[in-house]
Motif scaffolding. Structure first.
Motif: not given
Length: 207
Positions: A141-169
């Motif tokens: 559950e702790a690692f689930f929480g870590v993933g729940a934090i870093i996932g949206p941060l990665i998406v936000a960073y990708l979008i800010h850098q002009g990279v498609a959100w699909q790269w999260l997947y």
């Protein structure tokens, strides 16, 4: 008595990373929906399918495919689920319409339901006491929480850098590939059934 078997320790870490990988994608859907609504001009009701259908996939696969963990064994079930999840993740590279995006998210939900069922059963197999079982579940559950934090941060960073959100997947697919390799190499508890009594015997062996 604590289980100090090296394979059990590796299995725990692989399980933790599975939960983290799942959370990276599932908890990023809110940010992704914003981008999809703009890109494909879909309504709020249509966009909500990106969240509800994967969750439905998890629920249905858990209910109707959960038997695979006993029928095929934990290891094959986890690898099948991870393989489907990885396939869905890498396919986002060619996801250029809303229907395909929702379909891939739904497939990923089914995949999560498969490998998560196997992983949860496996936690019970490698735990030698209720205390150890609880500690392992808390870690997951702790690692689930870590993933729940870093996932949206990665998406936000990708979008800010002009990279498609699909790269999260794609990133999640890379993690998934590593998990498959790890699952193939590590020794999992192997199951034999006593057909007379219906009891299961577990031993650490290559399955």
């Amino acid at each position: 008595m604590p289980n100090h078997d090296p394979s059990s320790r590796i299995i725990r870490w692989l399980t933790y990373l599975m939960f983290m990988m799942f959370a990276m994608t599932s908890d990023s859907v809110g940010e992704i929906i914003k981008e999809v609504k703009v890109a494909f001009s879909v309504t709020n009701a249509q966009a909500s399918l990106m969240h509800s259908l994967p969750m439905l996939g998890i629920a249905l696969s858990g209910l109707f495919l959960g038997f695979l963990a006993d029928k095929l064994g934990r290891k094959p079930t986890i690898i099948i689920g991870l393989a489907l999840f990885g396939l869905a993740c890498y396919s986002f590279l060619i996801a250029n319409d809303f229907v395909l995006i929702v379909s891939l998210m739904s497939l990923s939900g089914v995949a999560v339901g498969i490998f998560k069922t196997g992983a949860l059963a496996l936690i019970g197999d490698i735990s030698t006491s209720t205390k150890q079982h609880t500690a392992t579940m808390n870690g997951a559950e702790a690692f689930f929480g870590v993933g729940a934090i870093i996932g949206p941060l990665i998406v936000a960073y990708l979008i800010h850098q002009g990279v498609a959100w699909q790269w999260l997947y794609v990133i999640a697919g890379g993690v998934c590939t590593l998990l498959i390799i790890g699952a193939l190499l590590v020794k999992y508890p192997a199951y034999t059934r006593d057909t007379a009594s219906g009891e299961k015997k577990v031993s650490i062996a290559q399955s």
